[in-house]
Design a protein around this motif. Sequence first.
Motif, short mmCIF file in Angstrom:
data_model
loop_
_atom_site.label_atom_id
_atom_site.label_comp_id
_atom_site.label_asym_id
_atom_site.label_seq_id
_atom_site.Cartn_x
_atom_site.Cartn_y
_atom_site.Cartn_z
N THR A 173 -18.85 -9.81 2.74
CA THR A 173 -17.84 -10.64 2.93
C THR A 173 -17.42 -10.46 4.43
OG1 THR A 173 -16.88 -9.97 0.85
CG2 THR A 173 -15.29 -10.77 2.52
N SER A 174 -16.89 -11.75 4.84
CA SER A 174 -16.74 -12.05 6.24
C SER A 174 -15.18 -12.37 6.49
CB SER A 174 -17.55 -12.90 7.14
OG SER A 174 -17.10 -13.06 8.42
N GLU A 175 -14.26 -11.84 7.29
CA GLU A 175 -13.07 -12.15 7.33
C GLU A 175 -12.61 -12.71 8.50
OE1 GLU A 175 -10.44 -8.89 6.07
OE2 GLU A 175 -11.17 -8.91 4.11
N VAL A 176 -11.75 -13.61 8.85
CA VAL A 176 -11.17 -14.39 10.19
C VAL A 176 -9.63 -14.19 9.93
CG1 VAL A 176 -11.04 -16.15 11.44
CG2 VAL A 176 -13.09 -15.67 10.08
N GLN A 177 -9.26 -13.36 11.12
CA GLN A 177 -7.90 -13.25 11.00
C GLN A 177 -7.27 -14.24 12.04
OE1 GLN A 177 -6.18 -11.06 9.63
NE2 GLN A 177 -8.06 -9.76 8.85
N GLY B 248 -36.15 -16.89 3.13
CA GLY B 248 -36.42 -16.80 1.54
C GLY B 248 -35.36 -16.49 0.59
N ASP B 249 -34.30 -15.80 1.44
CA ASP B 249 -33.06 -15.48 0.56
C ASP B 249 -32.39 -16.65 -0.20
OD1 ASP B 249 -33.24 -12.67 1.00
OD2 ASP B 249 -32.03 -12.76 2.39
N GLU B 250 -31.96 -16.40 -1.20
CA GLU B 250 -30.97 -17.51 -2.11
C GLU B 250 -29.78 -17.03 -2.09
OE1 GLU B 250 -32.66 -18.29 -5.79
OE2 GLU B 250 -34.83 -18.60 -4.92
N LEU B 251 -28.61 -17.90 -1.59
CA LEU B 251 -27.42 -17.25 -1.35
C LEU B 251 -26.36 -18.26 -1.92
CD1 LEU B 251 -27.67 -17.23 2.41
CD2 LEU B 251 -28.40 -15.41 0.97
N GLU B 252 -25.38 -17.85 -2.31
CA GLU B 252 -24.11 -18.42 -2.70
C GLU B 252 -22.91 -18.17 -1.87
OE1 GLU B 252 -23.06 -19.13 -7.18
OE2 GLU B 252 -21.41 -18.03 -6.44
N LEU B 253 -22.32 -19.00 -1.12
CA LEU B 253 -21.34 -18.81 -0.49
C LEU B 253 -20.11 -19.53 -0.79
CD1 LEU B 253 -23.89 -19.67 1.79
CD2 LEU B 253 -22.21 -18.41 3.29
N THR B 254 -19.09 -18.67 -0.83
CA THR B 254 -17.57 -19.01 -1.36
C THR B 254 -16.42 -18.81 -0.32
OG1 THR B 254 -18.57 -18.60 -3.56
CG2 THR B 254 -16.15 -18.96 -3.36
N PRO B 255 -15.52 -20.06 0.01
CA PRO B 255 -14.50 -19.71 0.84
C PRO B 255 -13.31 -19.28 0.30
CG PRO B 255 -14.90 -21.85 0.86
CD PRO B 255 -16.19 -21.31 0.11
N LYS B 256 -12.55 -18.44 0.44
CA LYS B 256 -11.23 -18.21 -0.21
C LYS B 256 -10.05 -18.20 0.87
CE LYS B 256 -13.42 -15.58 -3.94
NZ LYS B 256 -13.40 -14.57 -4.70
N LEU C 119 -8.41 -15.65 6.28
CA LEU C 119 -9.64 -16.54 5.54
C LEU C 119 -10.60 -15.76 5.13
CD1 LEU C 119 -10.35 -19.67 4.77
CD2 LEU C 119 -11.40 -19.66 6.81
N VAL C 120 -11.47 -15.63 4.02
CA VAL C 120 -12.41 -15.02 3.61
C VAL C 120 -13.46 -15.79 3.13
CG1 VAL C 120 -13.16 -13.29 2.04
CG2 VAL C 120 -10.93 -13.05 3.02
N CYS C 121 -14.55 -15.46 3.61
CA CYS C 121 -16.15 -16.33 2.90
C CYS C 121 -16.80 -14.99 2.38
CB CYS C 121 -16.73 -16.93 4.11
SG CYS C 121 -18.09 -17.82 3.45
N SER C 122 -17.22 -15.41 1.30
CA SER C 122 -17.99 -14.37 0.62
C SER C 122 -19.45 -14.79 0.31
CB SER C 122 -17.29 -13.80 -0.73
OG SER C 122 -17.38 -14.77 -1.80
#
Length: 504
Positions: free
Chosen positions: A31-35, A58-66, A13-16
């Motif tokens: 990118t953060s991966e979970v084995q 103050g950071d503006e983020l967009e998170l997308t799981p794959k 599972l990957v979340c970018s």
Amino acid sequence: MVTSPQKENISLLVCSLRYTGRDHTHKPALTSEVQQGDGASGTSAYFEYKFSFLVSQGDELELTPKSMELMFTPSYRRHTVMQDCPETLDPFQGSLGLILTGHVIPPLPGVTVSIQLNDMDTLIASTDQGGAWRVGPVHRDKTLSVQVSAEKAGYLFEPMEGDVYSFRARKLSNIVIKVATQEGHPLSDVLLSLSGANFRSNNFTNKEGSLIYYNLNPGQYYAKPLLREYEFSPAAKVISLEQGASEDAVFTGKRVAYSCTGATMSLNRQPEPGVTVEATGLVGSSCENYTEIATSDSRGVYKLRGLVPSCRFVVTVRKGEGSDIASSIPASKTLQLSSDEDLIDANFIVLYKTKTVTISGSIVADSQFFNTLRVVVYPEKHSIAPLVTVTPDGAGYFDISALPVDPKRKYHVILETVLSPHSYKYSTSEMTVVPDHDKHITLLFHAEERTVEKDNAQGSLPGLLGAVAFVFILANFAKVFGYVQGLVAAAPKGSASPSMARRR
């Protein structure tokens, strides 16, 4: 955090994370991966997968799981960090997606598989070395409609019974033609004509000098290459083709003529496309009836092909009736090719015909009369309404511009003056001009002031005195008449005139 059904622990599972603020270009995506098993905790209904990123307030983020197996709702989430302490976002809900797989028999790599899902975009997959393909995950939907097709040049694919995602491949017959020089260099842009077995094609070789004909029926085919400046060996070839077979044919080209390349441009060095350039054999030589023609492309470049090295050619820009081209610089080029190279940089500057003409002129006259003159242009000789009227400058020069070019028309140019004919004797001139090109004309004007003649002055005095006497007699008629009667009465009676004596 991401949650998924409990019955499976997802293998990968990957979340970018992507920065979307104004300064996002200076921050790389994360990118953060979970084995399997790492960071996952099971509950009664779901597995939970936690991700963490170090970000700033103050950071503006967009998170997308794959995932290779899950579909997520929502598919991505946007967030702005409002405080320094850790924040927990609403979780992404994961559900097992639909994985579509199939294969090709016999195993064939590089087959393009197109998967159409309902009215959505088409998904594309390619078979691996074992002929298998895989697409997914996609959303599970009871109304999901899947249409799958496969293609690869030189093969025919038929869906297998009981498995609409798999295909049976059948190799088709094809012909591969290669064209090269005597030195072995590929020849591109060779026109290859292939016909036979109810098939006919005319196509050009690619940069590798080859052309492949797929999906051909068994039979005999006739192949012939064509390219200006080359002779081919063999000149043509008959190719016998069996079912499912692949046949090769090789042609070798020999250079027998050469080319002349150049450019057509305007005075400011801008390309002039669509200009026809012509090469003709030098008059008096054995090649005087030889002609080659080329037209410049969008870059202004032309290429005259098929020029024989033993001939001398005169290269010109074609003009003539109906052409807007007036001339070129230079007017022509005389060229002779060597036996082993093309000519280049045979460039021409193109000059176009003008759409209007200017009639300029000079007036020959005493300068004191220039301000009394005007030049009038009439469209016809006896026309009343003038077309153009201009006045000369202090040196007697004038010009009439923007007259349309018309070789079949005539303009009448007349020099007129405002001097009174009672005070001056003068003569003017006029000319008939054909507006086929710019012209300069000369007009003449001569004037003299009228003077009172001496004889007429002397003869007029007696007449003036007589007129005065006549007016005096009329004004004093009674006195004058009485005076005359008195003179008659005082005359002697015997002094009658001889005529009266004879009458008696």
